[in-house]
Enzyme design. Structure first.
Site, PDB file in Angstrom:
ATOM      1  N   CYS A 271       4.642  43.025  -2.223  1.00  0.00           N
ATOM      2  CA  CYS A 271       3.560  43.989  -2.506  1.00  0.00           C
ATOM      3  C   CYS A 271       3.774  45.273  -1.722  1.00  0.00           C
ATOM      4  O   CYS A 271       3.566  45.306  -0.506  1.00  0.00           O
ATOM      5  CB  CYS A 271       2.211  43.367  -2.143  1.00  0.00           C
TER       6      CYS A 271
ATOM      7  N   CYS B  47       0.509  46.837  -0.248  1.00  0.00           N
ATOM      8  CA  CYS B  47       0.000  46.145   0.936  1.00  0.00           C
ATOM      9  C   CYS B  47       0.864  46.459   2.167  1.00  0.00           C
ATOM     10  O   CYS B  47       0.347  46.700   3.248  1.00  0.00           O
ATOM     11  CB  CYS B  47       0.014  44.630   0.750  1.00  0.00           C
ATOM     12  N   ASP B  48       2.185  46.413   2.004  1.00  0.00           N
ATOM     13  CA  ASP B  48       3.068  46.447   3.171  1.00  0.00           C
ATOM     14  C   ASP B  48       3.863  47.735   3.343  1.00  0.00           C
ATOM     15  O   ASP B  48       4.430  47.964   4.419  1.00  0.00           O
ATOM     16  CB  ASP B  48       4.049  45.252   3.101  1.00  0.00           C
TER      17      ASP B  48
END
Ligand code: NAP
Length: 302
Positions: free
Chosen positions: A130, A133-134
């Site tokens: 992701c 997200c990261d």
């Protein structure tokens, strides 16, 4: 007993919920995680009509508000199985059993793993599925992205805004992604596409330090230093809990009315066999599934 149980709260499930509420079906939507599905973590969506650019999180928030505005009941639970008792569907969940005349499965899909050494060991320590997200953890660092589909190419373009260098590793010499996305990555200076390469191993002690790549044309291997490895090699459907006819990939087979091989069980969105998996197609599937389910419920003979 409910008229309709919708399993999954992504774009397909929420759309089915809107149509079902407007049809005055007694409906509940079951979602195990947060409402929104895969799209909730998509950085930006540029091909959903009416929104030239919107984040996935905002789009699903609007879907949810819209569905709740029509009074849709949303329950948090994990579905473990669907039983059939006569014409009644019994949905077994982590929170107990629910019964309905009809069920729509809209459970979407999850990222596929590569299965290489280091992938599992370094998950959350540089290995990610992701970018939204990261990605921010890799500001100014080097990352590799594996895959050549829409997700890989789109996320490579997003990561290039944060990372100093993005290696896009693709196993063929042609990308599968939409042409407009391809043009974007080709034009991005800090993206280097490594054609006909596969990732063999992810190396690192406490975090990703390098990836070992193999050139499929020459058979030679090289180690490339990166701090992050993002893997976008497709998706696996979340369909194990339902016993209906599926294709070899586990995607649920339906006809164009979203009917599965079991009467009264419908499927919509990414979890079904379909040539295109987009928010717009999931929304269309959800609407058809709810419309056909409404007809089924009206003619229901318990
Ligand atoms: P996808 O379209 O199935 O692409 C998977 C990519 O990974 C392909 O390029 C494939 O290579 C590669 N791949 C698969 N297994 C591999 C392996 N073991 N090693 C190396 N490479 C491997 O999956 P996706 O990109 O996740 O997209 C899923 C669906 O969501 C698609 O229908 C897509 O259109 C949709 N989507 C759309 C958008 C959008 O903004 N339009 C964004 C995200 C997703 P090959 O090309 O050689 O098969």
């Amino acid at each position: 007993m409910y008229d309709l149980i919708i399993i999954g709260g992504g774009p397909a499930g929420l759309t089915a919920g809107i149509y079902a509420q407007r049809a005055r079906l007694r409906t509940v939507l079951i979602e195990r995680e947060m409402v929104g599905g895969q799209i909730a973590v998509s950085d930006v969506i540029e091909n959903y009509p009416g929104f030239s650019s919107i984040s996935g999180a905002e789009l699903v928030q609007r879907f949810e508000e819209h569905a709740k505005g029509f009074g849709l009941e949303i329950k948090a639970a994990e579905v473990e199985g669907i039983g059939v008792e006569g014409n009644i569907k019994v949905v077994r969940t982590s929170e107990g059993e629910l019964r309905a005349k009809a069920v729509i499965v809209a459970t979407g899909a999850k990222p596929r793993k590569l299965g290489v050494k280091g992938e599992r060991e370094l998950l959350g320590k540089g290995v990610s599925y992701c970018a939204t997200c990261d990605g921010p953890f890799f500001r100014g660092q080097r990352v590799c992205v594996v895959g050549g589909g829409d997700t890989a190419v789109k996320e490579a373009a997003y990561l290039a805004k944060l990372a100093s260098k993005v290696y896009l590793v693709h196993r063929r010499d042609k990308l599968r992604a939409e042409k407009i996305l391809q043009e974007k990555v080709m034009k991005t200076e800090n993206i280097e596409i490594l054609w006909s390469h596969i990732l063999k191993e992810i190396k690192g002690e406490n975090g990703v330090e390098a990836v070992v790549l193999e050139d499929l044309k020459t058979g030679s291997q090289k180690t490339v230093e990166v701090e992050g490895a993002f893997i976008f090699v497709g998706i696996n459907p979340t369909t194990d809990f339902v016993d209906v006819e599926k294709d070899d990939g586990g995607f649920i087979k339906t006809n164009q009315r979203m009917e599965t091989s079991v009467e009264g069980i419908f499927a919509a969105g990414d979890c079904r066999t379909t040539p295109l998996r987009q928010v717009s197609t999931a929304v269309g599937d959800g609407a058809i599934a709810a419309f056909v389910a409404e007809g089924y419920v009206e003619g229901f003979d318990g």
